[in-house]
Design an enzyme around this catalytic site. Structure first.
Site, PDB file in Angstrom:
ATOM      1  N   SER A  27       0.089  18.774  47.165  1.00 17.49           N
ATOM      2  CA  SER A  27       0.962  17.840  46.422  1.00 17.49           C
ATOM      3  C   SER A  27       2.403  17.883  46.861  1.00 17.49           C
ATOM      4  CB  SER A  27       0.839  18.153  44.939  1.00 17.49           C
ATOM      5  OG  SER A  27      -0.518  18.264  44.607  1.00 17.49           O
ATOM      6  N   ASP A  75      -1.878  14.799  45.436  1.00 21.60           N
ATOM      7  CA  ASP A  75      -2.497  14.860  44.101  1.00 21.60           C
ATOM      8  C   ASP A  75      -2.566  13.491  43.444  1.00 21.60           C
ATOM      9  OD1 ASP A  75       0.333  16.405  42.318  1.00 21.60           O
ATOM     10  OD2 ASP A  75       0.241  14.807  43.819  1.00 21.60           O
ATOM     11  N   ARG A  97      -5.710  25.753  42.175  1.00 16.13           N
ATOM     12  CA  ARG A  97      -7.137  25.858  41.816  1.00 16.13           C
ATOM     13  C   ARG A  97      -8.012  25.749  43.053  1.00 16.13           C
ATOM     14  NH1 ARG A  97      -9.283  22.237  37.244  1.00 16.13           N
ATOM     15  NH2 ARG A  97      -8.497  20.526  38.535  1.00 16.13           N
TER      16      ARG A  97
HETATM   17  C1  0WK Z   1      -3.430  18.406  37.781  1.00 13.03           C
HETATM   18  C2  0WK Z   1      -3.926  17.997  39.162  1.00 13.03           C
HETATM   19  C3  0WK Z   1      -2.984  18.509  40.225  1.00 13.03           C
HETATM   20  C4  0WK Z   1      -1.588  18.026  39.949  1.00 13.03           C
HETATM   21  C5  0WK Z   1      -1.199  18.456  38.572  1.00 13.03           C
HETATM   22  C6  0WK Z   1       0.144  17.929  38.219  1.00 13.03           C
HETATM   23  O1  0WK Z   1      -5.205  18.517  39.379  1.00 13.03           O
HETATM   24  O2  0WK Z   1      -3.384  18.094  41.489  1.00 13.03           O
HETATM   25  O3  0WK Z   1      -0.715  18.520  40.914  1.00 13.03           O
HETATM   26  O4  0WK Z   1      -2.113  17.972  37.611  1.00 13.03           O
HETATM   27  O5  0WK Z   1       0.491  18.373  36.971  1.00 13.03           O
HETATM   28  P1  0WK Z   1       1.270  19.731  36.690  1.00 13.03           P
HETATM   29  O6  0WK Z   1       0.296  20.809  36.782  1.00 13.03           O
HETATM   30  O7  0WK Z   1       2.363  19.823  37.694  1.00 13.03           O
HETATM   31  O8  0WK Z   1       1.800  19.566  35.327  1.00 13.03           O
HETATM   32  C1  BGC Z   2       5.701  15.833  45.473  1.00 12.22           C
HETATM   33  C2  BGC Z   2       4.543  14.855  45.490  1.00 12.22           C
HETATM   34  C3  BGC Z   2       3.606  15.146  44.346  1.00 12.22           C
HETATM   35  C4  BGC Z   2       4.368  15.209  43.042  1.00 12.22           C
HETATM   36  C5  BGC Z   2       3.498  15.514  41.867  1.00 12.22           C
HETATM   37  C6  BGC Z   2       6.339  15.863  44.112  1.00 12.22           C
HETATM   38  O1  BGC Z   2       7.316  16.840  44.074  1.00 12.22           O
HETATM   39  O2  BGC Z   2       6.645  15.472  46.435  1.00 12.22           O
HETATM   40  O3  BGC Z   2       3.872  14.928  46.694  1.00 12.22           O
HETATM   41  O4  BGC Z   2       2.650  14.140  44.299  1.00 12.22           O
HETATM   42  O5  BGC Z   2       5.389  16.163  43.112  1.00 12.22           O
HETATM   43  O6  BGC Z   2       2.912  16.733  41.958  1.00 12.22           O
END
Ligand code: 0WK
Ligand code: BGC
Ligand code: BGC
Length: 866
Positions: free
Chosen positions: A552, A606, A492
C-alpha cells in the site's frame, strides 16, 4: 422532583426541575463591569443595575441601580411592548451613568419558568405573577430582548446570559464558610434553585460535576398534590387569578397573593358578622386592595394596633379593638402557613441535596431573597424553624441576599462572557475547517484537473498509476493463493482458497517501527520470516503457491508483478527501497532466507485489492477507497485515456495516489496552521498533504495541535499546558471515533482526557468534542469531494446521463468513525448528483483482492498457454 430529574413525561411531574447551565458556584475571580436587567422578580417593576466585579475576595463595589414601574397595560399587552419598555429603561439608566458604555455586557434576570438550552438561550414556558404578555410563551426571551435593544438602537449591548432570580440570589451570596448551594426567593412569586449532581439530570449528557436546577416549585400541587391543604380562599383566589389552575403552590406563598388571601378571609369573616360588625366596604370587596406591605405591617407585632387601625380605615372600614386583634391573627395565619409551606418545600430540596450526595448529614448555606423574606417580620424565622424540624440532619445557614441577586446575575454574566469569548475564539479557530459547498466543489474540480493531467503523464500531484489490472473478477477464478497485506495498521499473511466462494485464513504480524524505518533488507527479511511462520503454521511449508502482494504505497507498475516504489508514506521509511522494484526486493529476501521459491504473481495497491475484493460480490464495484492510516483511491479508467499504456479499448484500474493531491500547493487555500505543524513534524514534510488532512495517522495530531492552541489562548483547561498534551501522537485518532460516538460523548471526552492527565470542566469537554467534529467532518468532506471527482470522471468517460457505481471501501477510520462514512456519502451526493454511488465496506480486506488479482492473472496466463 425526582420524577422530573429522571425526565418522566407522564404523568407530568408537579415541579419542573429546569437545568440552568450554571455549572459552578462563583470562584470569586470573576471581574469586570456588567449591566443587569431584572424583570419579573419584584412584580410590576423592572430594575437595571451596573455591577462592578473586582475579582478580589471581600472587595465589593456598591452596584448602581434604578427601578422602573411597569404599567399594567404593558404587563398584559403585547410581548414586543414589554421588551421595548425594558430596552427604553435600559437606555434611560445608561444615559445617567458616567462610565464608558463600550462593549457593554448584560445579564438578564428573567424570573419566570423557562427551558434553557444555553447560558444565553431560554424559552419561556408560561407567564406567572401578574404577567401575561402575548407572543412570548414558547419564544427565546434573550432574542426578544436583543431585538428590542436593537430596535431602540441607543446602545450596543451584548446580552450574554439569562438567569432565573433564584440563581442570581444563590450566585450573589458572599463566599463564606460553607458553599452557598441553594437560592430561595419569596417575593411576588416564589421558587428555589440548588446545585444538583449533573448525573442525576436525565436531559443532560453529563456524568460528573454539578448543575444548578431551578425547581419552579410555584407549580407544585397543580396536580392536586396539596388538595387537603387548599382552602376555599385559595380556590377563589386561583379562580379569579390571571392563570387559574396554575402556580397553586405559589398562590399560597408568594407576596402577590398573601394580601389577597387575607382580604378574602377578612371579607368572609365580615360577611359572617365575625368582623367589623358584619360591615364591609367597597375596598374590602375589591380584588387586590390589600397588599403584601399591608399584611407585613398588620402582622408585625411592633407595628401595633394603631397601624392596623389606620390600614383598615384606609380600606373604608371602621374596626373595633377586637377586630384589630382578629385581623392581625388572620395575617399571622396566612403568613405562617406561607412560611411553613415554603419551609416544607425547602426541606425537600435539602434532603434531595443530601441524598444526591449520599451524605449522612449536610452542611449548606441557603441564600434568601425577595421582599417577603426581607420585609416580612416573622417569615424567615418561621421558615428556618420549620426547616430545622423537617430536615434535622441538615445544618443550614440562611444568608440574606444583599442586593436582590444583582451581583449574582453579574457573576453568571461574567462566567457567560468568559465562555462566550472562549466560544468566539473556538469558532475563529475552527472556521477554516468548516468547508462550504463552493470550497468542496473547487477541490473536486482541482482533483479532476489533476487526474486528467496525471493520466496524460503531465506534471500533476496525482500520479494516476496504471495497475495492469484490466478486469474485475468474473467468478470463474479457482485455486489456493498466498497473499500479503502490507501498509495498513496490520501486516497480514493470508491463505485464500477460491472455489465457488472464497475462504480466507490469515494471521496478523507486527512491523516494529524500527523495521519500518530500518533498512529495506531488514524489512523484507522480516516479511519473509512472517510468510515462513505462516506457511509452517498452516502446513504449507514446501508448497509454492501463487502469491499476491498488497503493497500500500505509491508504485509505478511496469507490469502486474513489477512495482517501482516511488516514495514511502505513512511512517514507513526503510532505506534502499525507493526507486526499487519491491517484487524484486521480496524475491531477493526469499532467496536470502532460503525460503521455498514463492511465485509472486501480482503486486497490488490496497485500493485495488479492496476494489477487487468487493467486485467479487458486486460487479458494479469499479472504485476502491481506503481511509485508514493513509488514504487513496483507484478506479477503472478507459485505456484510451491512459498515456503510456498501449491500447485504446477496454479499461484499466488506475491507482490515483490521491494522498499526494495538493503537494503542488493546489490545496494551500484550505491548509491551516495546524496542518502545517503536523506536516512539519512528519517524516515526509511537504508530501501527502491531502492524506495529512484526511487519514487516521494525522487527524489525532491535528486535534492535539488545535487543543494546544486553544489552551495557549486560555480557552481550554484554564490555560494550563500539560506535558502530556505536548507529546506527539498522544491524542490517537481513535479517540475522535470514541468521542464522537453519539451516546455519552461528553463522558468519553472526560475519560480520555483524564487519562491524558488533563483536568477539564464540562465546557472544556464540549469544546474538545467540537474540535474533533470539525476535524473529522473536514476530512470526510474532502474525501467525499475526491470520490465525487472520480465518479463524475467515470460518468463522463462513458457519456452517461446517470451512473450507478459501487465503491469498495476499507480502512479503520472509515469503518470505526461513527459519522465519517455518512458524511462522505452526503458530500458525494451533493457534488455528484447524477451518480448513484453505493459504498461497500470490504469484509476481508485487500488480501482477498490481491489473491483474486492473482487468480485472474493465473486464469488469463492459462488462457494464453492453451
Ligand atoms: C485493510 C486492508 C489493507 C489496508 C487497510 C487500510 O486489508 O490493505 O491497507 O485496510 O486501513 P488501515 O489499517 O490503515 O486503517
Ligand atoms: C499510500 C497509498 C495507499 C494509502 C492507503 C497511502 O499513504 O500512498 O498507496 O493506498 O496510503 O493505505
Ligand atoms: C417564577 C420563577 C421565579 C419565582 C420567583 C415564579 O413565579 O416561575 O421562575 O423564580 O417566581 O420570582
Amino acid at each position: 422532583m425526582e420524577q422530573a430529574l429522571r425526565g418522566q413525561a407522564s404523568p407530568a411531574p408537579a415541579v419542573r426541575m429546569l437545568p440552568t447551565y450554571v455549572g459552578s458556584t462563583p470562584h470569586g475571580t470573576e471581574q469586570g463591569d456588567f449591566v443587569v436587567l431584572e424583570l419579573g422578580a419584584t412584580g410590576a417593576s423592572l430594575r437595571v443595575l451596573w455591577v462592578t466585579l473586582t475579582g478580589i475576595e471581600g472587595h465589593r463595589v456598591e452596584p448602581r441601580s434604578q427601578e422602573f414601574v411597569i404599567p399594567q397595560a404593558v404587563m398584559l399587552g403585547a410581548g414586543q411592548q414589554l421588551f421595548d419598555f425594558a430596552a427604553h429603561c435600559l437606555s434611560e439608566f445608561l444615559d445617567a451613568q458616567p462610565m464608558s458604555k463600550q462593549g457593554l455586557q448584560l445579564g438578564f434576570s428573567f424570573s419566570f419558568p423557562c427551558h434553557q438550552t444555553g447560558l444565553d438561550r431560554s424559552t419561556l414556558i408560561s407567564w406567572t405573577k401578574g404577567f401575561r404578555c402575548s407572543g412570548v410563551e414558547g419564544q427565546d426571551v434573550v432574542q426578544l430582548l436583543r431585538d428590542a435593544i436593537q430596535r431602540h438602537g441607543a446602545y450596543n449591548i451584548d446580552v450574554v446570559a439569562v438567569v432565573n432570580d433564584t440563581v442570581g440570589t444563590m450566585m450573589g451570596c458572599e463566599l463564606g464558610a460553607r458553599p452557598c448551594e441553594v437560592g430561595l426567593v419569596v417575593d411576588t412569586g416564589t421558587n428555589a434553585c440548588y446545585m444538583e449532581e449533573a448525573r442525576h439530570v436525565a436531559v443532560l449528557d453529563e456524568d460528573r460535576g454539578r448543575v444548578c436546577v431551578s425547581v419552579e416549585w410555584g407549580s407544585f400541587s397543580d396536580a392536586g398534590a396539596l388538595g387537603p391543604v387548599l382552602t376555599t380562599f385559595d380556590h377563589t383566589l386561583d379562580h379569579e387569578s390571571l392563570n387559574p389552575g396554575a402556580q397553586r403552590f405559589e398562590k399560597m406563598i408568594g407576596g402577590l397573593y398573601l394580601g389577597e388571601l387575607v382580604r378574602l378571609v377578612l371579607a368572609h369573616l365580615a360577611r359572617r358578622g365575625v368582623l367589623f360588625g358584619g360591615g364591609t366596604s367597597p375596598a374590602l370587596l375589591s380584588r387586590g386592595s390589600i397588599l403584601l406591605e399591608h399584611v407585613a405591617e398588620m402582622e408585625d407585632p411592633s407595628a401595633g394596633a394603631a397601624r392596623v387601625h389606620a390600614i383598615l380605615q384606609d380600606l373604608g372600614l371602621s374596626p373595633g379593638a377586637s377586630d384589630v386583634e382578629l385581623v392581625q391573627h388572620v395575617c399571622a395565619a396566612v403568613c405562617t402557613r406561607a412560611a411553613q409551606l415554603c419551609a416544607a418545600a425547602l426541606a425537600a430540596v435539602l434532603s434531595r441535596l443530601q441524598h444526591g450526595r449520599e451524605q449522612q448529614t449536610l452542611q449548606v448555606a441557603v441564600a434568601t431573597g425577595g421582599r417577603v423574606c426581607e420585609r416580612h417580620p416573622r417569615f424567615c424565622s418561621i421558615l428556618q424553624g420549620t426547616v430545622m424540624l423537617l430536615a434535622p440532619e441538615c445544618d443550614v445557614s440562611f444568608i440574606p441576599s444583599v442586593d436582590g441577586g444583582g451581583r449574582g446575575v453579574a457573576m453568571v454574566t461574567a462566567v457567560a462572557a468568559r465562555l462566550a469569548a472562549h466560544r468566539r475564539l473556538l469558532e475563529e479557530t475552527l472556521a477554516p475547517f468548516r468547508l462550504n459547498h463552493d470550497q468542496l466543489a473547487a477541490v473536486q474540480a482541482q482533483m479532476r484537473k489533476a487526474m486528467v493531467k496525471g493520466l496524460r503523464g503531465e506534471a500533476s500531484s496525482l500520479r494516476m498509476l496504471p495497475t495492469f489490472v484490466r478486469a474485475t473478477p468474473d467468478g470463474s477464478e479457482r485455486g489456493d493463493f498466498l497473499a500479503l497485506d502490507l501498509g495498513g495498521t496490520n501486516f497480514r499473511v493470508l491463505l485464500v482458497r477460491v472455489t465457488t466462494g472464497v475462504q480466507i485464513t490469515s494471521q496478523i504480524y507486527s512491523i516494529p517501527e524500527s523495521v519500518a524505518q530500518g533498512s529495506g533488507k531488514q524489512l523484507f527479511d522480516h516479511i519473509v520470516d512472517c510468510i515462513m511462520d505462516f506457511q509452517q503454521k498452516q502446513g504449507l511449508s514446501g508448497q509454492s503457491l501463487p502469491l499476491g502482494f498488497t503493497f500500500s504505497f505509491p508504485c509505478r507498475q511496469l507490469g502486474l508483478d513489477q512495482g517501482i516504489l516511488l516514495n514511502w508514506t505513512k511512517g514507513f521509511n526503510a532505506s534502499d527501497c525507493e526507486g526499487q522494484d519491491v517484487v524484486n526486493l521480496l524475491r531477493e529476501a526469499i532467496t536470502r532466507r532460503q525460503a521455498v521459491e514463492l511465485n509472486v504473481v501480482a503486486i497490488v495497491n490496497d485500493t485495488v485489492g479492496t476494489m477487487m475484493s468487493c467486485g467479487y460480490e458486486d460487479p458494479r464495484c469499479e472504485i476502491g477507497l481506503i481511509v485508514g492510516t493513509g488514504t487513496n483511491a483507484c478506479y477503472m479508467e478507459e485505456l484510451r485515456n491512459v498515456a503510456g499504456v498501449p491500447g485504446d479499448s477496454g479499461r484499466m484500474c488506475i491507482n490515483m495516489e490521491w494522498g499526494a493531491f495538493g503537494d503542488d500547493g493546489s490545496l494551500a487555500m484550505l491548509s491551516t496552521c495546524f496542518d502545517a505543524s503536523v506536516d512539519q513534524a512528519s517524516i515526509n514534510p511537504g508530501k501527502q498533504r491531502f492524506e495529512k488532512m484526511i487519514s487516521g495517522m494525522y487527524l489525532g495530531e491535528i486535534v492535539r495541535h488545535i487543543l494546544l492552541h486553544l489552551t495557549s489562548l486560555g480557552v481550554l483547561f484554564r490555560g494550563q499546558q500539560t506535558q502530556r498534551l505536548q507529546t506527539r501522537d498522544i491524542f490517537k485518532t481513535k479517540f475522535l471515533s470514541e468521542i464522537e460516538s453519539d451516546s455519552l460523548a461528553l463522558r468519553q471526552v472526560r475519560a480520555i482526557l483524564e487519562d491524558l492527565g488533563l483536568p477539564l470542566t464540562s465546557d472544556d469537554a464540549l469544546m474538545v468534542l467540537e474540535v474533533c467534529q470539525a476535524v473529522s467532518q473536514r476530512a470526510a468532506q474532502l474525501c467525499g469531494a475526491g470520490v465525487a471527482a472520480v465518479v463524475e470522471k467515470i460518468r463522463e468517460n462513458r457519456g452517461l446521463e446517470k451512473l450507478a457505481v459501487s465503491v469498495g471501501v476499507d480502512g479503520t477510520l472509515y469503518k470505526l468513525h461513527p459519522h465519517f462514512s455518512s458524511l462522505v456519502a452526503a458530500t458525494v451526493q451533493e457534488l455528484a448528483p447524477r451518480c448513484v454511488v453505493t459504498f461497500l465496506q470490504s469484509e476481508d480486506g485487500s488480501g482477498k483482492g490481491a489473491a483474486l488479482v492473482t487468480a485472474v492473472a493465473c486464469r488469463l496466463a492459462q488462457l494464453t498457454r492453451v
